[in-house]
Design an enzyme around this catalytic site. Structure first.
Site, PDB file in Angstrom:
ATOM      1  N   SER A   1     -18.895 -18.580   7.609  1.00 23.37           N
ATOM      2  CA  SER A   1     -18.858 -18.103   8.985  1.00 23.37           C
ATOM      3  C   SER A   1     -20.184 -18.405   9.691  1.00 23.37           C
ATOM      4  O   SER A   1     -20.605 -19.561   9.739  1.00 23.37           O
ATOM      5  CB  SER A   1     -18.516 -16.610   8.979  1.00 23.37           C
TER       6      SER A   1
ATOM      7  N   ASP B   1      -7.754 -20.614  11.130  1.00 25.75           N
ATOM      8  CA  ASP B   1      -8.837 -19.635  11.115  1.00 25.75           C
ATOM      9  C   ASP B   1      -9.072 -19.111  12.532  1.00 25.75           C
ATOM     10  O   ASP B   1      -9.250 -19.887  13.468  1.00 25.75           O
ATOM     11  CB  ASP B   1     -10.104 -20.306  10.568  1.00 25.75           C
TER      12      ASP B   1
ATOM     13  N   HIS C   1     -10.017 -16.584   6.685  1.00 22.85           N
ATOM     14  CA  HIS C   1     -11.408 -16.876   7.028  1.00 22.85           C
ATOM     15  C   HIS C   1     -12.244 -16.732   5.765  1.00 22.85           C
ATOM     16  O   HIS C   1     -12.368 -15.659   5.198  1.00 22.85           O
ATOM     17  CB  HIS C   1     -11.883 -15.890   8.097  1.00 22.85           C
TER      18      HIS C   1
END
Length: 563
Positions: free
Chosen positions: A247, A468, A496
């Site tokens: 991320s 995602d 994710h």
């Protein structure tokens, strides 16, 4: 990049090793004057505190709903990481003034067993994202998830970036008990008066950060966090490091590779932030992507109508969902779950489909039976915020508000929110409100680092799921374009974080890359992936559980979100 952040409880650091004065030789990245590096002295970590009981597993939920286990096998025994060591490193508050005020970075290490003069590949630094998430628990998760022959060749190192968790100072801006006291005002304002309430909360939060940490806020940037990583490399005494970032950790890693390209041995970027959209535009993209992913959830619930009885089409289930949200505004479940708490909780479903059965049960119990128990429990597990979450939120805002310019005019925010809400209602307003303190931030936004910048880089492995929500696919394609040495592995589904989350195909590719550094020689054109893996998920509720081993995607999500 994620909206729900926190620090896993019970992971603390002893000040066994404290390193000071950590700036070393210039690295060609417009380095300032430097002082000789010192080395980390590792020591014992504090014992972890008591853990909360684990949530009900998907197998248990399905057994309750169907009267049987749905054919799920017994969980496989988990492999545990070695005993960690801990230390603290002092780094300059302002990297341009290495002899000036210092702050502390906390880190831990799971040491590889291979001899240092043989096959050892040095440190593998891991970062779960945020910004604002602690990396200490992620180091344990990764060290336990790597194949033994790969884990032996790396020291897996987690750290709390500046302002986070066990690093000092730990940024905090308000009293979390008062600020998060449920039920909070509805994030979807019904009128101008409701807008003023939300604006007031955002301005209060920004002012609290400025009043408490005016001296720190100017230096809370991703670029400075990347220079902290370089200080860690020097303190470790290593010529190069490897990196695994999820991320926001992909953006931090990309910035580090841009500033210090010769210091990277391996780099895995999992669920990739688009560096051209930091940060206001990235959040607009999230509004659409999370709504698409929420529709995937609603469609899945409809496909399993024999279990949940909420309708056999996405439209029917969506009607029930927004009806539930409206009723919670009038009468919060258990006196605590109002519409904003509902949004926070079910946002986690955009990160992982491993919670879909849990959430669908809570949704069904509320709508069909008027039973709020499962809904309140889901909120306690996935949506409730505490002091650690407030620390993560403070660092999230401090970093993103300072990294780049944000609109200061509320009319711009409101216009964009109304426009997107008409098409994507699930998270548009809650995401707007979440980021709104940036409109009042005490420090103006800066200029982001130009990621890539046409330099030579070590081979980089990009991992991305097709749907995602937190980091849409376009970001991975952009980063691949910015790094000529990068290759992208695309995974089906929308979870994710895809590595070490229960997908054997992905994990094999990552392990092989970390071991040998090899990637496909030729890049595929356009938006075509260079490598592919199927999704580990399944559509039917009785088949949607992960393999039962450790790690699963729910385990990974809990680590990444600090739950």
């Amino acid at each position: 990049m994620k909206r729900v952040v926190g620090v896993v409880s019970g992971v603390t650091i002893l000040s066994a090793g404290l390193v000071t004065g950590l700036v070393a030789e210039p690295d060609g990245a417009d380095a300032a004057q430097v002082v000789p590096p010192q080395r980390i002295v590792w020591g014992a970590c504090a014992a972890p505190g008591p853990k909360s009981p684990p949530p009900a597993t998907l197998a248990e939920i399905i057994k309750e709903l169907t009267g049987n286990g749905g054919g799920l096998g017994q969980p496989m025994p988990a492999r545990h990481a070695a005993t960690p060591e801990c230390a603290q490193v002092r780094v300059p508050l302002d990297p341009a003034q290495p002899g000036g005020q210092q702050i502390t970075i906390a880190l831990n290490r799971f040491k590889g067993s291979a001899p240092r003069d043989g096959n050892h590949l040095g440190p593998l630094l891991v970062n779960p994202g945020g910004p604002g998430a602690s990396g200490l628990a992620l180091a344990r998760h990764v060290a336990a998830s790597l194949p033994p022959e790969v884990a032996a060749r790396y020291d897996v190192i987690g750290f709390d970036p500046r302002g986070v968790g066990a690093s000092k100072p730990a940024l905090t801006c308000v009293d979390p008990k008062r600020y998060y006291a449920p039920p909070r005002p509805d994030n979807v304002p019904a009128d101008a008066a409701a807008e003023r309430v939300l604006l007031g909360r955002a301005e209060t939060y920004a002012a609290g950060c400025g009043n408490r940490f005016a001296w720190l806020l100017p230096y809370m940037t991703t670029e400075n966090a990347a220079r902290d990583v370089e200080a860690l490399r020097r303190a470790l005494g290593e010529e190069k490091i490897s990196w695994l970032g999820y991320s926001y950790g992909t953006y931090l890693g990309s910035v580090y590779a841009t500033l210090f390209p010769d210091r990277v041995r391996r780099m895995v970027l999992d669920s990739v932030v688009d560096p051209t959209k930091v940060w206001y535009d990235a959040n607009l993209d999230q509004n659409v992507a999370f709504d698409d992913r929420h529709r995937d959830f609603l469609d899945w619930v409809a496909d399993n109508n024999d279990l949940f009885r909420l309708g056999d089409t996405e439209e029917d289930v969506s009607f029930a969902w927004y009806g539930m949200r409206k009723r919670l505004a009038e009468r919060p479940a258990g006196g605590v779950v109002g519409p904003s708490e509902l949004d926070d909780t079910f946002t986690v479903g955009g990160y992982t489909d491993a919670v879909w059965a849990t959430f669908a049960r809570a949704f069904s119990d509320y709508v069909r039976k008027g039973d709020v128990t499962a809904l309140v429990n889901a909120y306690r597990q996935h949506g409730e915020n505490d002091a650690a979450d407030e620390n993560g939120y403070a660092v999230y805002l401090a970093t993103q508000c300072r990294d780049a310019a944000w609109p200061r005019d509320w009319s711009r925010w409101r216009t964009d929110a109304r426009r997107l809400y008409a098409r994507s209602p699930f998270m548009t307003w809650s995401n707007t409100v979440y980021n709104l303190p940036c409109a009042f931030w005490p420090q103006a936004g800066g200029t982001p680092v130009a990621v890539g910048a046409n330099r030579s880089f070590a081979p980089i492995l990009i991992l991305q799921s097709r749907r995602d929500a937190a980091t849409p696919l376009r970001g991975a394609l952009t980063v691949r374009d910015r790094f000529p040495s990068a290759r992208m592995l695309l995974v089906g589904g929308g979870n994710h974080g895809v590595s070490f989350g229960g997908n054997p195909c992905v994990d094999r590719q990552v392990a092989a890359y970390l071991k040998d550094g090899l990637l496909p020689e030729r890049r595929r054109p356009g938006s075509e992936p260079d490598l592919t893996c199927p999704s580990a998920g399944a559509r039917a509720a009785t088949r949607m559980a992960s393999t039962g081993g450790d790690p699963t995607h729910e385990t990974l999500t809990q680590v990444l979100l600090g739950r």
